[in-house]
Write a protein that holds these residues in place. Sequence first.
Motif, PDB file in Angstrom:
ATOM      1  N   ALA A  74       0.848  -1.192   0.000  1.00 45.48           N
ATOM      2  CA  ALA A  74       0.000   0.000   0.000  1.00 45.48           C
ATOM      3  C   ALA A  74       0.882   1.239   0.000  1.00 45.48           C
ATOM      4  N   PHE A  75       0.288   2.378  -0.337  1.00 45.35           N
ATOM      5  CA  PHE A  75       0.965   3.650  -0.185  1.00 45.35           C
ATOM      6  C   PHE A  75       0.902   4.081   1.279  1.00 45.35           C
ATOM      7  N   GLY A  76       1.926   4.800   1.728  1.00 47.36           N
ATOM      8  CA  GLY A  76       1.898   5.305   3.087  1.00 47.36           C
ATOM      9  C   GLY A  76       3.075   6.218   3.368  1.00 47.36           C
ATOM     10  N   LYS A  77       3.017   6.885   4.506  1.00 43.05           N
ATOM     11  CA  LYS A  77       4.104   7.751   4.949  1.00 43.05           C
ATOM     12  C   LYS A  77       5.130   6.919   5.718  1.00 43.05           C
ATOM     13  N   VAL A  78       6.411   7.115   5.366  1.00 47.07           N
ATOM     14  CA  VAL A  78       7.501   6.390   6.006  1.00 47.07           C
ATOM     15  C   VAL A  78       8.547   7.399   6.462  1.00 47.07           C
ATOM     16  N   ARG A  79       8.922   7.317   7.736  1.00 46.88           N
ATOM     17  CA  ARG A  79       9.994   8.168   8.268  1.00 46.88           C
ATOM     18  C   ARG A  79      11.150   7.280   8.705  1.00 46.88           C
TER      19      ARG A  79
END
Length: 338
Positions: free
Chosen positions: A303-308
């Motif tokens: 899936a798409f998502g925010k990664v830090r």
Amino acid sequence: MSFRIRAAVDDDLQHLYEMAKLTGGGFTNLPPDRRALTAKLERSHAAFARTDGPVQDELFVLILENIETKEVRGTCQIFTQVGQSYPFYSYRIGQLTQHSRELNRTFRADMLTLATDLEGASEVGGLFLHPGERAGGLGLLLARSRYLFIKMHRARFADRILAELRGVIDEAGGSPFWDGLAGRFFGMNFQDADQFNAINGHQFIADLMPKHPIYTAMLTETARAAIGLPHPSGRAAMRMLENEGFAFENYVDIFDGGPTMTARTDQVRSIADARDSNVVGIGGDDGKDALVATGNLADFRAAFGKVREIEGGVVLADDCAHALAIREADRVTHVARI
């Protein structure tokens, strides 16, 4: 995050069939035939169930699912090694140069030669996104999820990879390329030949296709104009492939003349740039946009998502972790969203 990619299951058959009826023809890997789709799902189940061993002729079918409604809104496929059960035919575009000293003229003729040069390569194909979802980057999610799957299961795939793009189809559902070339030898129209191929394989091509090179000058103007051109709906897919490092190397589909794009597997951008990390935290939305995948074989999810990225691993946004059922200490493969 409303959508994720997962492995196809038997309950997806009806969804696949309904999508297949929307393709408009010329979509060999997604035929509107329940028996053929069932056979694909059975092959996919077997591939997901095999946990080790060398590269074999296998098929993985993936599904785009709306997490909230459980609706299936797209699909894509990965073939691990083409040309093993049936020969994998392409036309290779070449050129013959001849010179007459007496006439002081040089003649260069473009030719199509039947070839099996791409046998043994892996293939990404069968990508279809429901017309109602063609926004928000879901086509990109479908396409690039395949490369993360390959990255995560690299031993199951070949060192060369290809993608066939659907060629030019006219308003009646016919193919100018087929009508100008192969149709003359098979006594059947493009729709019938394409459906037969989707269900029964390529062997009839070997039986009836002329083996000698074809001079393109002998084809109709409409057939020549279609050589190497993607269907208008496939132009965006061609750009995505080029962005990944695929190139057109003068191979075209034997049915509709559409371009075949090729690349070295490990040089595909999404494969080369992807990184493996441990999840050390969940929460917040201050990370960078990424495509994230986790799970082995049938448990694969993307899936798409925010990664830090931080020291020791990555922190995922809540919605991404929820979509992929990820907890702290799980391992993910991620690549920047482009």
